[in-house]
Design a protein around this motif. Sequence first.
Motif, PDB file in Angstrom:
ATOM      1  N   SER A 117      -5.440   4.390  -0.081  1.00  0.00           N
ATOM      2  CA  SER A 117      -4.210   3.690   0.312  1.00  0.00           C
ATOM      3  C   SER A 117      -3.878   3.937   1.778  1.00  0.00           C
ATOM      4  CB  SER A 117      -3.044   4.137  -0.574  1.00  0.00           C
ATOM      5  OG  SER A 117      -3.271   3.799  -1.927  1.00  0.00           O
ATOM      6  N   GLU A 177      -6.108   1.986   4.108  1.00  0.00           N
ATOM      7  CA  GLU A 177      -5.927   0.537   4.083  1.00  0.00           C
ATOM      8  C   GLU A 177      -4.505   0.101   4.415  1.00  0.00           C
ATOM      9  OE1 GLU A 177      -7.367  -1.167   0.498  1.00  0.00           O
ATOM     10  OE2 GLU A 177      -9.439  -0.565   0.862  1.00  0.00           O
ATOM     11  N   MET A 178      -3.676   1.013   4.877  1.00  0.00           N
ATOM     12  CA  MET A 178      -2.294   0.658   5.176  1.00  0.00           C
ATOM     13  C   MET A 178      -2.147  -0.199   6.425  1.00  0.00           C
ATOM     14  SD  MET A 178       0.066   3.989   4.353  1.00  0.00           S
ATOM     15  CE  MET A 178       0.330   4.562   2.682  1.00  0.00           C
ATOM     16  N   VAL A 220      -7.016   0.517  -6.342  1.00  0.00           N
ATOM     17  CA  VAL A 220      -6.131   0.221  -5.208  1.00  0.00           C
ATOM     18  C   VAL A 220      -6.179  -1.260  -4.860  1.00  0.00           C
ATOM     19  CG1 VAL A 220      -5.768   0.598  -2.739  1.00  0.00           C
ATOM     20  CG2 VAL A 220      -6.167   2.537  -4.249  1.00  0.00           C
ATOM     21  N   PHE A 228      -3.019  -3.747  -5.068  1.00  0.00           N
ATOM     22  CA  PHE A 228      -2.582  -4.453  -3.873  1.00  0.00           C
ATOM     23  C   PHE A 228      -2.447  -5.953  -4.145  1.00  0.00           C
ATOM     24  CE2 PHE A 228      -3.949  -7.016  -0.211  1.00  0.00           C
ATOM     25  CZ  PHE A 228      -2.891  -6.760   0.650  1.00  0.00           C
ATOM     26  N   PHE A 274       0.822  -1.200   0.000  1.00  0.00           N
ATOM     27  CA  PHE A 274       0.000   0.000   0.000  1.00  0.00           C
ATOM     28  C   PHE A 274       0.861   1.256   0.000  1.00  0.00           C
ATOM     29  CE2 PHE A 274      -3.591  -2.623   1.745  1.00  0.00           C
ATOM     30  CZ  PHE A 274      -4.445  -2.407   0.679  1.00  0.00           C
TER      31      PHE A 274
END
Length: 288
Positions: A156, A159-160, A86, A90, A46
């Motif tokens: 991003s 969702e890191m 994204v 990923f 990410f």
Amino acid sequence: MNSAKYGGGIWRVLYVVLLGQLVSFSMALMSFNASLSANLGVNAPFTLGFCSYLSITLVFGTVFLYRRQKLQISWYWYILLAFVDVQGSFLGLCLVLLSDSGVGGGGGSNPILGDVLVIAGTCFFGLSNVGEEYVVKKVGRVEVLAMFGAFGMLVSIMEMYPLSLKGRSIFERKSLAVAPWNQAVILTFVGFGIAGFMFCSLTPLVLEASGATLFNLSLLTADMWAVVIRVLIYHQKVDWLYYVSFLFVGIGLIIYSKTEKYPSEVSKLENADTERQYKLLPEEAVRE
């Protein structure tokens, strides 16, 4: 395709094919930098994606603000498009990082999970490409890339953190905290950001000039470009069949580009048919 802009005949074909190969090459550079970062002990898909979206936002966001344009498409559509992209990025990057960092071993202990991840990533990429093609042809690439990069960064960042896989912690906050931050690691992130910028900024041109189908066909050579990069950097030896397959894929792309009917050509044919019908009507009326 506008023949005045791209030229006609063989020049148009070469333009589309070469543009697609630049996108494919930039994708290979992204995979190479992701693989290199994993080998250096940093597993942060990410964060790598964030670097790519950041570079896009800095360039196209600045242009968009300078033009003082208003959004022609609602912002929530861009959020949806960024979210889909994204996820696809990923699932592509995560497989590269896990395989190169040795997580799970090399025996393929869970091939079903790997197949599901590949299929899911492909579906997300397909949705992203078709959606991006639609909005690019409708409003142009500056607005699309500016919003795409901005919302891609936001998704991003969100969702890191909350991720885990089979009990193995892959929280990126922890990975980044213990990462050996040296010049080589930083260069991999910078390289990924530059390659990601190339990929995202060239993609709308391919989608506008041809469409999502040729775009995805062009990406078939990404693995071959990755082999070329490894040969140049690591001096690895590869079988001659790699180059033969590269040649055949290139020939296939040229044939497809030569026979593909572009939107402008289709509209011209339709207009020509309509004009022909209107010309025949008076003659038929006279005969009657």
